[in-house]
Enzyme design. Sequence first.
Site, PDB file in Angstrom:
ATOM      1  N   LYS A  13     -18.070   3.488 -29.985  1.00 18.01           N
ATOM      2  CA  LYS A  13     -17.663   4.467 -30.777  1.00 18.01           C
ATOM      3  C   LYS A  13     -18.115   5.810 -30.518  1.00 18.01           C
ATOM      4  CE  LYS A  13     -18.929   2.579 -34.691  1.00 18.01           C
ATOM      5  NZ  LYS A  13     -19.691   1.553 -34.084  1.00 18.01           N
ATOM      6  N   ARG A  86     -18.068   3.304 -44.200  1.00 10.47           N
ATOM      7  CA  ARG A  86     -18.363   2.116 -43.681  1.00 10.47           C
ATOM      8  C   ARG A  86     -18.435   0.870 -44.890  1.00 10.47           C
ATOM      9  NH1 ARG A  86     -22.214   4.071 -39.403  1.00 10.47           N
ATOM     10  NH2 ARG A  86     -22.695   2.189 -38.437  1.00 10.47           N
ATOM     11  N   ARG A 125     -29.068   0.083 -24.477  1.00 13.30           N
ATOM     12  CA  ARG A 125     -28.802   1.311 -24.549  1.00 13.30           C
ATOM     13  C   ARG A 125     -30.184   1.987 -24.646  1.00 13.30           C
ATOM     14  NH1 ARG A 125     -25.400   3.198 -29.727  1.00 13.30           N
ATOM     15  NH2 ARG A 125     -27.132   1.821 -30.681  1.00 13.30           N
ATOM     16  N   ARG A 158     -33.559   2.741 -29.227  1.00 13.07           N
ATOM     17  CA  ARG A 158     -33.357   2.889 -30.706  1.00 13.07           C
ATOM     18  C   ARG A 158     -34.265   1.708 -31.583  1.00 13.07           C
ATOM     19  NH1 ARG A 158     -27.174   4.385 -32.342  1.00 13.07           N
ATOM     20  NH2 ARG A 158     -27.714   2.996 -33.914  1.00 13.07           N
ATOM     21  N   ARG A 169     -27.055  -5.983 -38.291  1.00 12.32           N
ATOM     22  CA  ARG A 169     -26.205  -5.072 -38.341  1.00 12.32           C
ATOM     23  C   ARG A 169     -24.878  -5.345 -38.280  1.00 12.32           C
ATOM     24  NH1 ARG A 169     -28.100  -1.155 -33.845  1.00 12.32           N
ATOM     25  NH2 ARG A 169     -26.408   0.027 -34.360  1.00 12.32           N
TER      26      ARG A 169
HETATM   27  P1  AP5 Z   1     -22.075   3.435 -28.209  1.00 11.47           P
HETATM   28  O1  AP5 Z   1     -20.971   4.465 -27.877  1.00 11.47           O
HETATM   29  O2  AP5 Z   1     -23.630   4.058 -28.607  1.00 11.47           O
HETATM   30  O3  AP5 Z   1     -21.738   2.412 -29.382  1.00 11.47           O
HETATM   31  P2  AP5 Z   1     -21.435   2.900 -31.004  1.00 11.47           P
HETATM   32  O4  AP5 Z   1     -20.165   2.036 -31.257  1.00 11.47           O
HETATM   33  O5  AP5 Z   1     -21.479   4.263 -31.096  1.00 11.47           O
HETATM   34  O6  AP5 Z   1     -22.768   2.059 -31.460  1.00 11.47           O
HETATM   35  P3  AP5 Z   1     -23.767   2.390 -32.530  1.00 11.47           P
HETATM   36  O7  AP5 Z   1     -25.067   1.609 -32.575  1.00 11.47           O
HETATM   37  O8  AP5 Z   1     -24.293   3.796 -32.224  1.00 11.47           O
HETATM   38  O9  AP5 Z   1     -23.025   2.281 -33.803  1.00 11.47           O
HETATM   39  P4  AP5 Z   1     -23.574   2.014 -35.180  1.00 11.47           P
HETATM   40  O10 AP5 Z   1     -22.262   2.247 -35.976  1.00 11.47           O
HETATM   41  O11 AP5 Z   1     -24.276   0.726 -35.544  1.00 11.47           O
HETATM   42  O12 AP5 Z   1     -24.519   3.068 -35.367  1.00 11.47           O
HETATM   43  P5  AP5 Z   1     -24.791   4.591 -35.915  1.00 11.47           P
HETATM   44  O13 AP5 Z   1     -25.509   5.328 -35.279  1.00 11.47           O
HETATM   45  O14 AP5 Z   1     -23.361   5.073 -36.728  1.00 11.47           O
HETATM   46  O15 AP5 Z   1     -22.183   2.452 -26.969  1.00 11.47           O
HETATM   47  C1  AP5 Z   1     -23.303   1.207 -27.358  1.00 11.47           C
HETATM   48  C2  AP5 Z   1     -23.789   1.142 -25.717  1.00 11.47           C
HETATM   49  O16 AP5 Z   1     -22.685   0.581 -24.849  1.00 11.47           O
HETATM   50  C3  AP5 Z   1     -24.352   2.469 -24.942  1.00 11.47           C
HETATM   51  O17 AP5 Z   1     -25.359   2.153 -24.099  1.00 11.47           O
HETATM   52  C4  AP5 Z   1     -23.078   3.024 -24.078  1.00 11.47           C
HETATM   53  O18 AP5 Z   1     -23.268   3.738 -22.669  1.00 11.47           O
HETATM   54  C5  AP5 Z   1     -22.465   1.542 -23.703  1.00 11.47           C
HETATM   55  N1  AP5 Z   1     -21.121   1.534 -23.648  1.00 11.47           N
HETATM   56  C6  AP5 Z   1     -20.213   2.289 -24.341  1.00 11.47           C
HETATM   57  N2  AP5 Z   1     -18.989   2.084 -23.907  1.00 11.47           N
HETATM   58  C7  AP5 Z   1     -19.083   0.830 -22.952  1.00 11.47           C
HETATM   59  C8  AP5 Z   1     -18.200   0.440 -21.932  1.00 11.47           C
HETATM   60  N3  AP5 Z   1     -16.609   0.590 -22.187  1.00 11.47           N
HETATM   61  N4  AP5 Z   1     -18.493  -0.725 -21.332  1.00 11.47           N
HETATM   62  C9  AP5 Z   1     -19.774  -0.986 -21.099  1.00 11.47           C
HETATM   63  N5  AP5 Z   1     -20.923  -0.141 -21.790  1.00 11.47           N
HETATM   64  C10 AP5 Z   1     -20.397   0.700 -22.757  1.00 11.47           C
HETATM   65  O19 AP5 Z   1     -25.701   3.933 -37.544  1.00 11.47           O
HETATM   66  C11 AP5 Z   1     -26.756   3.732 -37.381  1.00 11.47           C
HETATM   67  C12 AP5 Z   1     -27.268   3.414 -38.738  1.00 11.47           C
HETATM   68  O20 AP5 Z   1     -27.090   4.652 -39.766  1.00 11.47           O
HETATM   69  C13 AP5 Z   1     -26.647   2.516 -39.654  1.00 11.47           C
HETATM   70  O21 AP5 Z   1     -26.996   1.125 -39.323  1.00 11.47           O
HETATM   71  C14 AP5 Z   1     -26.905   2.966 -41.116  1.00 11.47           C
HETATM   72  O22 AP5 Z   1     -28.371   2.544 -41.360  1.00 11.47           O
HETATM   73  C15 AP5 Z   1     -26.750   4.396 -41.003  1.00 11.47           C
HETATM   74  N6  AP5 Z   1     -25.475   4.722 -41.124  1.00 11.47           N
HETATM   75  C16 AP5 Z   1     -24.826   5.735 -40.518  1.00 11.47           C
HETATM   76  N7  AP5 Z   1     -23.587   6.114 -41.064  1.00 11.47           N
HETATM   77  C17 AP5 Z   1     -23.418   5.195 -42.268  1.00 11.47           C
HETATM   78  C18 AP5 Z   1     -22.470   5.175 -43.260  1.00 11.47           C
HETATM   79  N8  AP5 Z   1     -21.403   5.776 -43.261  1.00 11.47           N
HETATM   80  N9  AP5 Z   1     -23.125   4.560 -44.319  1.00 11.47           N
HETATM   81  C19 AP5 Z   1     -24.119   3.998 -44.697  1.00 11.47           C
HETATM   82  N10 AP5 Z   1     -25.110   3.830 -43.787  1.00 11.47           N
HETATM   83  C20 AP5 Z   1     -24.837   4.696 -42.606  1.00 11.47           C
END
Ligand code: AP5
Length: 217
Positions: A13, A86, A125, A158, A169
């Site tokens: 994402k 979420r 990552r 991370r 998660r």
């Molecule tokens: P990446 O693009 O980083 O994936 P992502 O879907 O963004 O994954 P995240 O782990 O960042 O999502 P998340 O939703 O768990 O975390 P967030 O930061 O929002 O890609 C991942 C890896 O794959 C990278 O190394 C990339 O290079 C690689 N990749 C990408 N595309 C690829 C492809 N096509 N092929 C191969 N490799 C590829 O949230 C973190 C925490 O914050 C949550 O757990 C929670 O505690 C809190 N939080 C955030 N928002 C909320 C909310 N709305 N409500 C409550 N808590 C929240």
Amino acid sequence: MRLVLLGPPGAGKGTQAHRLADYYGLRLIATGDMFRTHVRGETPLGLKAKSYMEAGELVPDDVVIGMLLSELDKARNGWILDGFPRTIPQAQALEEALADRESPLQAALKFKIPDEITIARLAGRRTCMRCQRTYSVEIKPPKLEGICDACGGVLEQRADDQVETVRHRLDVYHRESEPLEKFYWDRGLLREVEAVGEVEEVTHRATEVLDDLLSTE
Ligand code: AP5
């Protein structure tokens, strides 16, 4: 365009959000990135969020919703939300806020991917502690190991990308966030994109879906 991205941790994402924001000229609002900035700055919000994030739990709805809505007011010419909503209460809060602003959501784009692939992606990552740019030790390594190409910051894994935390998660995602698909399906807003494949290929699939949507509005 007003768009939310859905999909499990590691679906890509964040990667796609940056590319789509550039392509369509949209403001990107990523709640995970915002929280990590607060945690690093040791702000009151960061101190509230830290323990939830490190454990792979969701930050409580009232904390997230307040932060998101104040950010939304700064984005007048269209936006992409990465990481919000979420939970159903977050989606309802967004819906109400957008109704008040007379600017409804246009699509919820879901990135589809099996859990096992996301676990492997997140294990590889590395994230820049300064600018949050992400790398993959396998498919997108930095030019200099451990150093961000863009800003020279230090790359780290991370805290919530340890395998056991990632599995937790994913459980939280399936329980709390997957019901959002029905929420947006019922409103005719859900669109899906296959997220396995090259980064460019996934972007191409997403822009095909979104261009099609824009052409019919
Ligand atoms: P990446 O693009 O980083 O994936 P992502 O879907 O963004 O994954 P995240 O782990 O960042 O999502 P998340 O939703 O768990 O975390 P967030 O930061 O929002 O890609 C991942 C890896 O794959 C990278 O190394 C990339 O290079 C690689 N990749 C990408 N595309 C690829 C492809 N096509 N092929 C191969 N490799 C590829 O949230 C973190 C925490 O914050 C949550 O757990 C929670 O505690 C809190 N939080 C955030 N928002 C909320 C909310 N709305 N409500 C409550 N808590 C929240």
